[in-house]
Write a protein that holds these residues in place. Sequence first.
Motif, PDB file in Angstrom:
ATOM      1  N   SER A  94      18.219  -4.364   4.206  1.00 47.83           N
ATOM      2  CA  SER A  94      18.266  -4.118   2.762  1.00 47.83           C
ATOM      3  C   SER A  94      18.342  -2.621   2.469  1.00 47.83           C
ATOM      4  O   SER A  94      18.087  -1.791   3.320  1.00 47.83           O
ATOM      5  N   GLY A  95      18.704  -2.328   1.217  1.00 46.20           N
ATOM      6  CA  GLY A  95      18.727  -0.942   0.786  1.00 46.20           C
ATOM      7  C   GLY A  95      20.126  -0.372   0.766  1.00 46.20           C
ATOM      8  O   GLY A  95      21.095  -1.107   0.913  1.00 46.20           O
ATOM      9  N   PRO A  96      20.203   0.943   0.590  1.00 40.24           N
ATOM     10  CA  PRO A  96      19.138   1.923   0.566  1.00 40.24           C
ATOM     11  C   PRO A  96      18.247   1.754  -0.670  1.00 40.24           C
ATOM     12  O   PRO A  96      18.597   1.077  -1.621  1.00 40.24           O
ATOM     13  N   PHE A  97      17.108   2.406  -0.613  1.00 41.57           N
ATOM     14  CA  PHE A  97      16.109   2.293  -1.664  1.00 41.57           C
ATOM     15  C   PHE A  97      16.020   3.578  -2.459  1.00 41.57           C
ATOM     16  O   PHE A  97      16.128   4.670  -1.918  1.00 41.57           O
ATOM     17  N   LEU A  98      15.804   3.404  -3.759  1.00 43.82           N
ATOM     18  CA  LEU A  98      15.569   4.519  -4.663  1.00 43.82           C
ATOM     19  C   LEU A  98      14.087   4.498  -5.005  1.00 43.82           C
ATOM     20  O   LEU A  98      13.592   3.521  -5.577  1.00 43.82           O
ATOM     21  N   LEU A  99      13.372   5.552  -4.624  1.00 41.67           N
ATOM     22  CA  LEU A  99      11.921   5.620  -4.797  1.00 41.67           C
ATOM     23  C   LEU A  99      11.575   6.502  -5.989  1.00 41.67           C
ATOM     24  O   LEU A  99      11.915   7.679  -6.015  1.00 41.67           O
ATOM     25  N   PRO A 156       0.806  -1.221   0.000  1.00 41.95           N
ATOM     26  CA  PRO A 156       0.000   0.000   0.000  1.00 41.95           C
ATOM     27  C   PRO A 156       0.840   1.272   0.000  1.00 41.95           C
ATOM     28  O   PRO A 156       0.376   2.325  -0.432  1.00 41.95           O
ATOM     29  N   ASP A 157       2.101   1.182   0.453  1.00 36.37           N
ATOM     30  CA  ASP A 157       2.956   2.363   0.574  1.00 36.37           C
ATOM     31  C   ASP A 157       4.408   1.917   0.364  1.00 36.37           C
ATOM     32  O   ASP A 157       5.004   1.297   1.245  1.00 36.37           O
ATOM     33  N   ALA A 158       4.968   2.227  -0.798  1.00 41.18           N
ATOM     34  CA  ALA A 158       6.317   1.781  -1.138  1.00 41.18           C
ATOM     35  C   ALA A 158       7.364   2.357  -0.181  1.00 41.18           C
ATOM     36  O   ALA A 158       8.303   1.657   0.211  1.00 41.18           O
ATOM     37  N   TRP A 159       7.214   3.614   0.194  1.00 43.94           N
ATOM     38  CA  TRP A 159       8.163   4.248   1.111  1.00 43.94           C
ATOM     39  C   TRP A 159       8.169   3.523   2.456  1.00 43.94           C
ATOM     40  O   TRP A 159       9.231   3.170   2.973  1.00 43.94           O
ATOM     41  N   ALA A 194       9.849   1.465  -5.068  1.00 41.45           N
ATOM     42  CA  ALA A 194      11.098   1.629  -4.332  1.00 41.45           C
ATOM     43  C   ALA A 194      11.984   0.430  -4.664  1.00 41.45           C
ATOM     44  O   ALA A 194      11.544  -0.717  -4.546  1.00 41.45           O
ATOM     45  N   TYR A 195      13.227   0.722  -5.098  1.00 43.38           N
ATOM     46  CA  TYR A 195      14.159  -0.315  -5.533  1.00 43.38           C
ATOM     47  C   TYR A 195      15.360  -0.329  -4.594  1.00 43.38           C
ATOM     48  O   TYR A 195      15.975   0.709  -4.353  1.00 43.38           O
ATOM     49  N   GLY A 196      15.718  -1.517  -4.109  1.00 50.14           N
ATOM     50  CA  GLY A 196      16.885  -1.651  -3.250  1.00 50.14           C
ATOM     51  C   GLY A 196      17.508  -3.017  -3.429  1.00 50.14           C
ATOM     52  O   GLY A 196      16.934  -3.899  -4.068  1.00 50.14           O
ATOM     53  N   GLN A 197      18.667  -3.201  -2.842  1.00 48.04           N
ATOM     54  CA  GLN A 197      19.357  -4.481  -2.934  1.00 48.04           C
ATOM     55  C   GLN A 197      19.091  -5.285  -1.673  1.00 48.04           C
ATOM     56  O   GLN A 197      19.129  -4.763  -0.566  1.00 48.04           O
ATOM     57  N   TRP A 198      18.817  -6.577  -1.856  1.00 42.41           N
ATOM     58  CA  TRP A 198      18.576  -7.511  -0.750  1.00 42.41           C
ATOM     59  C   TRP A 198      19.455  -8.715  -1.013  1.00 42.41           C
ATOM     60  O   TRP A 198      19.081  -9.619  -1.747  1.00 42.41           O
ATOM     61  N   GLY A 199      20.661  -8.680  -0.494  1.00 38.42           N
ATOM     62  CA  GLY A 199      21.623  -9.735  -0.814  1.00 38.42           C
ATOM     63  C   GLY A 199      22.017  -9.635  -2.273  1.00 38.42           C
ATOM     64  O   GLY A 199      22.415  -8.576  -2.748  1.00 38.42           O
TER      65      GLY A 199
END
Length: 175
Positions: free
Chosen positions: A29-34, A14-17, A57-62
């Motif tokens: 994870s992250g940081p995230f680019l929203l 419901p809320d990407a942020w 929101a895009y981030g790295q998880w492993g």
Amino acid sequence: MPPSPIRQIAFFVPDAWAAAHAHHAAHGSGPFLLAENIPLAQATYRGQPAHLDHSSAYGQWGDVMVEFVQQNNPGPSVFHDLYPEGSGRFGPHHTAIFVDDADAAADQWAAAGYPSAFRGVMEDGFVYHFADTTALCGMMTELYAATDQLRSFYDHVAAIAGDFAGHPVVRTIKL
């Protein structure tokens, strides 16, 4: 269809942020680019012209990119196929793989029984599809061509993984 490693796993939220912050708190994870209100030049849902306003929101998880995607407009969509509007349900939505040509790959997946539920064209002409693989694996499969620009974005997200020094968990970008 040639073997393709999963490049991303995405969750409908419901809320990407807020989801990015919660995932960071739980998993580091992250940081995230929203990217908010991602502009599309064209959208086709189940073969019909459509409108889709979404933020991700895009981030790295492993070793894999994680995406949290929210739909900002009401109505039918590839997201509401799995999580009906108003149901209050959210969760895993798709995995993403790189292909040579998104349209050709979508045709190949459709011939194998997994039709394109959505075709999006970004303002720069970048094309992607969501193949309806819910009968196969319970979620969609995103198909997009591994352009230099896309690979650069993936490399950037991976390169900033864990870099929170003086930076917020979520950083806003434009796509």
